[in-house]
Motif scaffolding. Structure first.
Motif, mmCIF file in Angstrom:
data_model
loop_
_atom_site.group_PDB
_atom_site.id
_atom_site.type_symbol
_atom_site.label_atom_id
_atom_site.label_comp_id
_atom_site.label_asym_id
_atom_site.label_seq_id
_atom_site.Cartn_x
_atom_site.Cartn_y
_atom_site.Cartn_z
ATOM 1 N N VAL A 148 28.899 35.719 36.073
ATOM 2 C CA VAL A 148 28.267 36.272 37.275
ATOM 3 C C VAL A 148 27.637 37.633 36.961
ATOM 4 O O VAL A 148 26.491 37.920 37.327
ATOM 5 C CB VAL A 148 29.315 36.366 38.415
ATOM 6 C CG1 VAL A 148 28.841 37.259 39.542
ATOM 7 C CG2 VAL A 148 29.626 34.963 38.932
ATOM 8 N N ARG A 165 33.744 43.450 27.240
ATOM 9 C CA ARG A 165 35.077 43.535 26.653
ATOM 10 C C ARG A 165 35.057 42.629 25.426
ATOM 11 O O ARG A 165 34.564 43.035 24.391
ATOM 12 C CB ARG A 165 36.168 43.177 27.671
ATOM 13 C CG ARG A 165 37.505 43.735 27.274
ATOM 14 C CD ARG A 165 38.507 43.738 28.395
ATOM 15 N NE ARG A 165 38.809 42.415 28.936
ATOM 16 C CZ ARG A 165 39.719 42.193 29.861
ATOM 17 N NH1 ARG A 165 40.419 43.191 30.368
ATOM 18 N NH2 ARG A 165 39.952 40.966 30.292
ATOM 19 N N SER A 166 35.531 41.365 25.557
ATOM 20 C CA SER A 166 35.633 40.523 24.350
ATOM 21 C C SER A 166 34.259 40.159 23.772
ATOM 22 O O SER A 166 34.164 39.844 22.595
ATOM 23 C CB SER A 166 36.420 39.259 24.682
ATOM 24 O OG SER A 166 35.805 38.559 25.741
ATOM 25 N N GLN A 218 41.024 51.227 37.802
ATOM 26 C CA GLN A 218 40.331 51.067 36.516
ATOM 27 C C GLN A 218 38.947 51.692 36.524
ATOM 28 O O GLN A 218 38.523 52.295 35.548
ATOM 29 C CB GLN A 218 40.212 49.573 36.194
ATOM 30 C CG GLN A 218 41.550 48.910 35.969
ATOM 31 C CD GLN A 218 41.600 48.175 34.656
ATOM 32 O OE1 GLN A 218 40.635 47.537 34.267
ATOM 33 N NE2 GLN A 218 42.711 48.257 33.975
ATOM 34 N N ASN A 274 35.108 36.663 44.377
ATOM 35 C CA ASN A 274 35.539 35.674 45.374
ATOM 36 C C ASN A 274 36.713 36.184 46.211
ATOM 37 O O ASN A 274 37.354 37.178 45.865
ATOM 38 C CB ASN A 274 35.966 34.380 44.664
ATOM 39 C CG ASN A 274 34.822 33.376 44.591
ATOM 40 O OD1 ASN A 274 33.888 33.427 45.375
ATOM 41 N ND2 ASN A 274 34.920 32.461 43.639
ATOM 42 N N ALA A 326 27.913 29.181 37.267
ATOM 43 C CA ALA A 326 27.511 29.784 35.994
ATOM 44 C C ALA A 326 28.733 29.905 35.100
ATOM 45 O O ALA A 326 29.860 29.987 35.584
ATOM 46 C CB ALA A 326 26.904 31.164 36.240
ATOM 47 N N GLU A 344 42.965 33.488 40.503
ATOM 48 C CA GLU A 344 42.631 34.411 41.603
ATOM 49 C C GLU A 344 43.358 33.992 42.893
ATOM 50 O O GLU A 344 42.749 33.836 43.952
ATOM 51 C CB GLU A 344 41.109 34.437 41.818
ATOM 52 C CG GLU A 344 40.331 35.095 40.683
ATOM 53 C CD GLU A 344 38.833 35.142 40.954
ATOM 54 O OE1 GLU A 344 38.225 34.064 41.114
ATOM 55 O OE2 GLU A 344 38.272 36.259 41.013
#
Ligand SMILES: NC(=O)c1ccc[n+]([C@@H]2O[C@H](COP(=O)([O-])OP(=O)(O)OC[C@H]3O[C@@H](n4cnc5c(N)ncnc54)[C@H](OP(=O)(O)O)[C@@H]3O)[C@@H](O)[C@H]2O)c1
Length: 348
Positions: A19, A41-42, A106, A123, A149, A313
């Protein structure tokens, strides 16, 4: 919050997944002085080296080269070349996992002034409250997207279908308790203005025809309507061992269960938003079920997370709605059952 070509608009996306990369790529228009940066990040190495490759049904294939790419939130916060007076928008596109990560805490190093608008493209419901508590004077935009996606390889995003994004300002958890002299009305109007500005960037520069700004309450109703799909289908799909949406709605017993979950949400909404109902917001439970029959092969995101062993989630898709409805005197027993059975998933 500038849009003219004289003053730049700086947008920073936190979470370079499916997204985040898709909407970031549609917002980035250096020729219009709109500059989008990404916190990865990764997939940092892939994106820092080659940009983001997008394979989209809506806009063809292209490569998005962000204004800046960061490996972490702290790297962005410490960047001496970052906009001197802070980013205009910090857009959060991580998975919403409040039981595991405090997103507001964060992103705090990125919010250097009251003018930065925090945008949540996630969401579920109730995702805004922690941000409002931590940043009481910043505009907040809440956004709901209907898109399919996925990141198919690090730095490669495939948009399978849909582009819709609905945006609305978010001022307080309970508008009925705000008064015009506590600053909440100016916060509400600043948040609304940011929602309209971002929708305009996405629509006019990004070509997303169904990017629309809504009033604060209408946007929350859109969130609750989307819960009819996510709250019913996502946990059910995991609990029945990994069945896709179309497969579930073709099973008569599961179809009855899914309809009843959606009807609970339709029933709760007028108690939470007096005078309003989901009937005017989107499709009825029966129409959702019928259109899902055609979505053969699609798996809900929660099923994909479950199959990959990632956290679910659950708090924003089940826990928050159940608690919010309960505060307004209404129980949603089917959704509560799904939550009770599944909620420890994230801790085992
Ligand atoms: N994908 C869809 O079709 C779709 C449709 C509608 C709504 N949504 C919603 O949109 C939200 C985003 O979903 P998504 O599918 O884009 O998820 P995703 O592909 O898993 O992307 C989330 C990204 O956030 C990154 N991230 C998490 N914490 C981070 C941190 N502290 N610092 C930097 N990066 C961090 C992750 O990095 P790692 O790779 O290192 O974990 C990942 O790249 C969710 O709420 C989802 O339910 C998704």
């Amino acid at each position: 919050m500038a849009s003219s070509s004289s003053k730049p608009t700086h947008i920073l996306y936190v979470g370079a997944g499916a997204v985040g990369c898709f909407y970031a790529s549609r917002c980035h228009h250096p020729s219009a002085n709109i500059h989008v940066s990404l916190i990865c990040r990764s997939n940092y190495n892939a994106i820092a080296q080659s940009g983001v490759r997008l394979e989209t049904r809506a806009f063809g294939n292209y490569t998005f080269h962000p204004h800046a790419v960061y490996p972490s939130i702290s790297a962005a916060a410490d960047d001496p070349n970052a906009p001197a007076d802070g980013w205009d928008y910090v857009v959060v596109t991580t998975k919403a996992l409040p039981d595991i990560t405090d997103d507001a805490q964060q992103i705090a190093p990125l919010i250097k002034s009251d003018k930065t608008c925090i945008v949540l493209i996630q969401n579920g419901v109730g995702v805004e409250e922690a941000h409002r508590a931590r940043f009481p004077r910043n505009p907040i935009v809440s956004a709901v997207t209907v898109i399919s996606a996925e990141q198919i390889r690090p730095g490669v995003i495939r948009q399978n279908r849909w582009t819709r994004i609905s945006l609305g300002g978010y001022s307080t958890p309970d508008k009925s308790k705000s008064s015009s002299d506590d600053g909440s009305s100016s916060l509400a109007s600043r948040s609304d203005a940011c929602a309209r500005h971002l929708a305009q960037i996405m629509k006019h520069h990004g070509g997303i025809r169904d990017a629309e700004a809504h009033s604060e309450t209408d946007l929350q109703l859109i969130r609750w309507h989307k819960l009819c799909i996510n709250g019913a289908m996502n946990p059910s799909s995991v609990l029945c061992g990994g069945r896709g949406n179309a497969d579930m709605v073709r099973d008569p017993e599961l179809r009855a269960h899914l309809r009843a979950c959606m009807e609970e949400i339709f029933h709760a909404v007028p108690k939470i938003f007096p005078g309003r109902s989901l009937d005017t917001v989107g499709a009825s439970p029966d129409r959702i079920l019928t259109s899902t029959e055609r979505n053969v092969g699609a798996k809900p995101s929660m099923l994909l997370d479950w199959e990959a062993g990632r956290p679910l989630e659950l708090e924003v898709i089940l826990g928050n709605p159940i608690r919010i409805a309960r505060r307004h005197g209404v129980e949603m027993p089917r959704l509560q059952t799904l939550f009770a059975i599944k909620r420890r998933q994230n801790y085992v």
